[in-house]
Design an enzyme around this catalytic site. Structure first.
Site, short mmCIF file in Angstrom:
data_model
loop_
_atom_site.label_atom_id
_atom_site.label_comp_id
_atom_site.label_asym_id
_atom_site.label_seq_id
_atom_site.Cartn_x
_atom_site.Cartn_y
_atom_site.Cartn_z
N GLU A 219 0.88 -1.18 0.00
CA GLU A 219 0.00 0.00 0.00
C GLU A 219 0.91 1.22 0.00
OE1 GLU A 219 -3.32 -0.07 -0.07
OE2 GLU A 219 -3.59 -2.23 0.11
N CYS A 253 -2.30 9.53 2.58
CA CYS A 253 -1.84 8.93 1.31
C CYS A 253 -2.79 9.22 0.17
CB CYS A 253 -1.68 7.43 1.49
SG CYS A 253 -3.18 6.61 2.03
P1 NAD Z 1 8.04 4.78 5.12
O1 NAD Z 1 8.06 3.96 3.88
O2 NAD Z 1 9.18 5.66 5.41
O3 NAD Z 1 7.86 3.84 6.42
C1 NAD Z 1 6.89 2.81 6.50
C2 NAD Z 1 7.40 1.72 7.43
O4 NAD Z 1 8.58 1.17 6.89
C3 NAD Z 1 7.76 2.21 8.83
O5 NAD Z 1 7.33 1.25 9.77
C4 NAD Z 1 9.29 2.29 8.80
O6 NAD Z 1 9.89 2.07 10.03
C5 NAD Z 1 9.63 1.15 7.86
N1 NAD Z 1 10.92 1.33 7.17
C6 NAD Z 1 11.59 2.47 6.96
N2 NAD Z 1 12.73 2.22 6.26
C7 NAD Z 1 12.76 0.88 6.05
C8 NAD Z 1 13.65 0.00 5.38
N3 NAD Z 1 14.76 0.43 4.81
N4 NAD Z 1 13.34 -1.33 5.32
C9 NAD Z 1 12.20 -1.78 5.88
N5 NAD Z 1 11.32 -0.98 6.54
C10 NAD Z 1 11.59 0.32 6.62
O7 NAD Z 1 6.67 5.61 5.04
P2 NAD Z 1 6.19 6.75 6.02
O8 NAD Z 1 7.02 7.96 5.84
O9 NAD Z 1 6.01 6.20 7.39
O10 NAD Z 1 4.71 7.03 5.45
C11 NAD Z 1 4.46 7.89 4.40
C12 NAD Z 1 4.27 7.17 3.09
O11 NAD Z 1 3.33 6.13 3.24
C13 NAD Z 1 3.73 8.06 2.00
O12 NAD Z 1 4.38 7.78 0.79
C14 NAD Z 1 2.27 7.65 1.91
O13 NAD Z 1 1.66 7.90 0.66
C15 NAD Z 1 2.35 6.21 2.21
N6 NAD Z 1 1.08 5.72 2.72
C16 NAD Z 1 0.34 4.88 1.96
C17 NAD Z 1 -0.90 4.45 2.42
C18 NAD Z 1 -1.76 3.51 1.62
O14 NAD Z 1 -2.68 2.97 2.19
N7 NAD Z 1 -1.49 3.30 0.34
C19 NAD Z 1 -1.36 4.89 3.65
C20 NAD Z 1 -0.58 5.75 4.39
C21 NAD Z 1 0.65 6.16 3.93
#
Ligand code: NAD
Length: 481
Positions: A219, A253
């Site tokens: 997602e 998002c």
């Molecule tokens: P992110 O990708 O930075 O983090 C998401 C998760 O991944 C967190 O738990 C984080 O700790 C973990 N993570 C970070 N680096 C990692 C790595 N190298 N390997 C594995 N895991 C890692 O996202 P964010 O900044 O927390 O959220 C914002 C983003 O999420 C935006 O792009 C937004 O559009 C998206 N989002 C999508 C939805 C959806 O339903 N499609 C919903 C909410 C947010």
């Protein structure tokens, strides 16, 4: 473990092993047990309602309590209720067609639990984006390990505390930590992994999961357009766009990332946008219902996007003023319109994820369609105008995650609609029966009847077998040597 202590790879592997052994030992849970688990989760959310709201508000600096109630807690409870009331139907064995030759046999599909599901969540809706996937995993009869975001540490700790009270670790476990823990988590051999977060991290997660051939639901994010038909820059349209853009201060998002407005309506759109913002937040950005930006780094990035567009000559309109010297409100960012920023501006390239709305003008629907299609497929697509004509053409000629017509965000709250992006905005979907199925294994079963045609053949070859083949394939002449 302390509720806020970071987890090690060894502990995560141990938890997964214990959950998997318990799953195999106990066998697949029936309807009653799944419903009981959902009811336990529901009761826990309601019992911890105020604690969760306090935690998330402290993490953001200020998070509107109404937003947390409506967009997080109510969403979770609504999803649990939906899953509980449809679960019997979802779990039902599905009869499938058998070919004429096998008529005395039966075939069906059974939706089996997969085992242990991993859930990785972002910070922007840290409660619902952790608990709705959890509810889906439980409804499908699985155990689950959750990894919430490190950027909302109080909320993640509160979730860990709440779930530890409600479930043994063999059923539901929460692990805490940042990117390193996330990387180790995504490398675990789960039976399914649901990741919500950025496209950039989604790529890493899928790469790690592929080593164990773990199926993923991704997602992700992207730039979701809002297209406003000529003559539709009305109060109703602006209500939908402002609501979608400024809820959670744009850290959503599926927020409309930018607006494409017919060139004749640009000034009306700007005036109504400002008027709608003032109506939503009469106290301005200092209103308790106007959420802050999650961190200094995120706020600085957003300010940088606006300053860059300004330097490139775009028109910048700020609506209201940020509170000054108010404790907890330091990370407020004023609602901002940026008019006709160029395509080369980072504002028009990166997902914004804040209360800034770029507005571009267009002349005809095909120009708007071409603009959308020249960019990565968005997570959501919004259209404001009549549902036929241009709208039908836009829907037919573009591909995106869900669509909202004359509103934003509300498609996510429809539990019976699948929710997911396409291409760079995501892979697979959850919510609805699609979520249940994503976390189940569709196992096909064929039951041989006493009498059926292949049984009458006595041998797999010979005249009757040739006749059966001819019935399907037609008579073919053997090629001459
Ligand atoms: P992110 O990708 O930075 O983090 C998401 C998760 O991944 C967190 O738990 C984080 O700790 C973990 N993570 C970070 N680096 C990692 C790595 N190298 N390997 C594995 N895991 C890692 O996202 P964010 O900044 O927390 O959220 C914002 C983003 O999420 C935006 O792009 C937004 O559009 C998206 N989002 C999508 C939805 C959806 O339903 N499609 C919903 C909410 C947010």
């Amino acid at each position: 473990m302390a509720p806020d202590e970071e987890d090690s790879g060894t502990r995560m592997a141990d938890l997964l092993g214990r959950q998997r052994s318990a799953f195999l030992h106990d066998g697949p849970p029936g309807l009653a047990l799944r419903k009981a688990r959902l009811a336990r989760l529901r009761a826990a959310v309601l019992a911890h309602r105020e604690a969760l709201k306090d935690a998330v508000s402290a993490d953001f600096g200020n998070r509107s309590r109404h937003e947390t109630d409506i967009m997080e807690l109510a969403c979770v409870v609504q999803a649990i209720d939906y899953l509980s009331s449809h679960l019997r139907r979802f779990m039902k064995r599905e009869r499938r067609h058998v070919h004429f030759f096998y008529r005395a046999a039966r075939a069906y599909v059974e939706y089996q639990p997969l085992g242990v599901v991993g859930v990785m969540a972002p910070w922007n809706y840290p409660i619902s984006l952790t608990l709705v996937p959890l509810a889906t995993a439980l409804a499908a009869g699985n155990r689950a390990m959750l990894k919430p975001s490190e950027l909302t540490p109080r909320t993640s700790a509160a979730l860990r505390r709440m779930l530890a009270e409600a479930f043994p670790e063999e059923e539901v476990a929460v692990v805490l930590g940042g990117p390193e823990v996330g990387a180790a988590f995504s490398a675990l051999p789960f039976d399914h992994l649901l990741f919500t977060g950025s496209t950039q991290v989604g790529r890493k997660v899928m790469r790690a999961a592929s080593d164990n051939l773990v199926p993923v639901t991704l997602e992700l994010g992207g730039k979701s357009p809002a297209i406003v038909a000529r003559g539709h820059a009305s109060g109703r349209t602006l209500h939908g766009i402002v609501y979608g853009k400024l809820s959670n201060a744009g850290q959503t998002c599926v927020a409309p990332d930018y607006a494409l407005v017919h060139e004749d309506d640009l000034e009306a759109f700007i005036a109504r946008y400002a008027a709608t913002v003032q109506r939503f937040y009469p106290q301005g950005p200092g209103s308790p219902d106007y959420t802050s930006i999650v961190s200094d780094r995120h706020r600085a990035r957003l300010q940088g996007l606006v300053e860059d567009a300004r330097r490139r000559g775009a028109r910048v309109i700020e609506v209201g003023e940020c509170p000054i010297g108010v404790a907890g409100r330091e990370r407020t960012l004023v609602p901002t319109l940026v008019v006709n920023a160029g395509d080369d501006a980072p504002l028009m390239q990166e997902e914004i994820f804040g209360p800034i709305l770029p507005v571009r003008t267009y002349r005809g629907i095909d120009e708007a369609i071409a603009y959308v299609n020249a960019r990565p497929r968005p997570l959501a697509l919004y259209y404001f105008g009549a549902e036929d004509g241009d709208c039908a053409r836009l829907l037919a000629r573009t591909t995106s995650g869900n669509v909202g017509i004359n509103n934003t965000l509300m498609h996510v709250a429809q539990d019976d609609l699948p929710f997911g992006g396409v291409g760079p905005s995501g892979m697979g979907a959850y919510h609805g029966i699609e979520g249940f199925r994503a976390m189940s294994h569709a196992r096909g079963v064929f039951v041989q009847g006493r009498w059926n045609f292949p049984g009458l053949l006595h041998a797999p070859f010979g005249r009757l077998a040739d006749l059966a083949a001819a019935l399907t394939l037609g008579k073919t002449k053997a090629p001459s040597p």
